[in-house]
Scaffold this motif. Sequence first.
Motif, PDB file in Angstrom:
ATOM      1  N   ASP A  23       0.655  -1.369  -0.384  1.00 48.52           N
ATOM      2  CA  ASP A  23       0.026   0.018  -0.002  1.00 48.52           C
ATOM      3  C   ASP A  23       1.030   1.302   0.200  1.00 48.52           C
ATOM      4  OD1 ASP A  23       0.960   0.361   2.870  1.00 48.52           O
ATOM      5  OD2 ASP A  23      -1.149   0.061   4.004  1.00 48.52           O
ATOM      6  N   GLY A  24       2.311   1.089   0.172  1.00 48.32           N
ATOM      7  CA  GLY A  24       3.177   2.129  -0.176  1.00 48.32           C
ATOM      8  C   GLY A  24       3.841   2.376   1.764  1.00 48.32           C
ATOM      9  N   ALA A  82      10.157   5.749  -6.516  1.00 45.43           N
ATOM     10  CA  ALA A  82       8.482   5.206  -7.494  1.00 45.43           C
ATOM     11  C   ALA A  82       8.020   5.495  -5.497  1.00 45.43           C
ATOM     12  CB  ALA A  82       8.417   4.104  -8.364  1.00 45.43           C
ATOM     13  N   THR A  84       4.266   5.143  -3.660  1.00 45.50           N
ATOM     14  CA  THR A  84       3.097   4.577  -3.812  1.00 45.50           C
ATOM     15  C   THR A  84       1.824   4.928  -2.378  1.00 45.50           C
ATOM     16  OG1 THR A  84       3.187   2.774  -5.618  1.00 45.50           O
ATOM     17  CG2 THR A  84       1.246   2.809  -4.494  1.00 45.50           C
ATOM     18  N   THR A  85       0.293   5.151  -2.678  1.00 48.16           N
ATOM     19  CA  THR A  85       0.300   5.660  -1.979  1.00 48.16           C
ATOM     20  C   THR A  85      -1.126   5.638  -2.071  1.00 48.16           C
ATOM     21  OG1 THR A  85      -0.742   7.864   0.088  1.00 48.16           O
ATOM     22  CG2 THR A  85      -0.033   8.345  -1.801  1.00 48.16           C
ATOM     23  N   ARG A  86      -2.398   5.573  -1.295  1.00 45.40           N
ATOM     24  CA  ARG A  86      -4.254   6.075  -1.639  1.00 45.40           C
ATOM     25  C   ARG A  86      -4.361   7.200  -1.659  1.00 45.40           C
ATOM     26  NH1 ARG A  86      -5.772   1.576   3.407  1.00 45.40           N
ATOM     27  NH2 ARG A  86      -4.847   0.402   2.170  1.00 45.40           N
ATOM     28  N   PRO A  91       1.730  10.813   0.670  1.00 44.82           N
ATOM     29  CA  PRO A  91       2.625   9.737   0.410  1.00 44.82           C
ATOM     30  C   PRO A  91       4.140   9.825   1.656  1.00 44.82           C
ATOM     31  CG  PRO A  91       2.667  11.972  -0.429  1.00 44.82           C
ATOM     32  CD  PRO A  91       1.976  12.013  -0.066  1.00 44.82           C
ATOM     33  N   TYR A 122      -2.507  14.763  -3.626  1.00 45.32           N
ATOM     34  CA  TYR A 122      -2.964  13.275  -3.519  1.00 45.32           C
ATOM     35  C   TYR A 122      -4.340  13.297  -2.969  1.00 45.32           C
ATOM     36  CZ  TYR A 122      -1.225  14.681   1.630  1.00 45.32           C
ATOM     37  OH  TYR A 122      -1.049  15.376   2.816  1.00 45.32           O
ATOM     38  N   PRO A 125      -7.034  10.469  -7.008  1.00 43.05           N
ATOM     39  CA  PRO A 125      -5.969   9.014  -7.896  1.00 43.05           C
ATOM     40  C   PRO A 125      -4.996  10.299  -9.097  1.00 43.05           C
ATOM     41  CG  PRO A 125      -8.480   8.517  -7.166  1.00 43.05           C
ATOM     42  CD  PRO A 125      -8.126   9.690  -6.879  1.00 43.05           C
ATOM     43  N   THR A 127      -0.724  10.421 -10.989  1.00 43.60           N
ATOM     44  CA  THR A 127       0.925  10.666 -10.722  1.00 43.60           C
ATOM     45  C   THR A 127       1.062  12.204 -10.008  1.00 43.60           C
ATOM     46  OG1 THR A 127       0.646   9.867 -12.799  1.00 43.60           O
ATOM     47  CG2 THR A 127       0.538   8.186 -11.215  1.00 43.60           C
TER      48      THR A 127
END
Length: 144
Positions: A23-24, A82, A84-86, A91, A122, A125, A127
């Motif tokens: 999940d980051g 890189a 990743t987060t929700r 992040p 963030y 969703p 990048t």
Amino acid sequence: MHVPTLVGVLPKLPDTVETVYADGARSRAPVTWQQVTPDQVETGGTGFTVAGLAEGVREPAQATVYVRATDAVTITSIAEEAVTTRAGVAPVLPKTVVATYNDGSKDSSVAVTWEAVDPERYAEPGTFTVTGRWRARPSPPRPP
């Protein structure tokens, strides 16, 4: 994990390694490394891999040790990270990045200070890119 050292100097392997979850989320785990011997660091321009066991992690940790002939090196590039987060969750950016030097060696312990991340980036969703500034650590100690 990438660790430089000078000819004749046993490397300082970290006491912990960073763990990254699906999940980051990031965390640190204590690690026990296999022993490095003086004969492994007797020739400059070489490298070898050291295995380690990180607490609570199934996969073995690995460190690549680069034996430098000299500490007169300069950074030629910094690897991108890189993360990743929700959506809606800030992040967690790494505290260090991997630098590559003009002798081909690498170092995973180059400290970085990241720019502030606006929560709007963030909130949904997608990048985006975050920029950081690195600070090289002091050179490893010279052999006695």
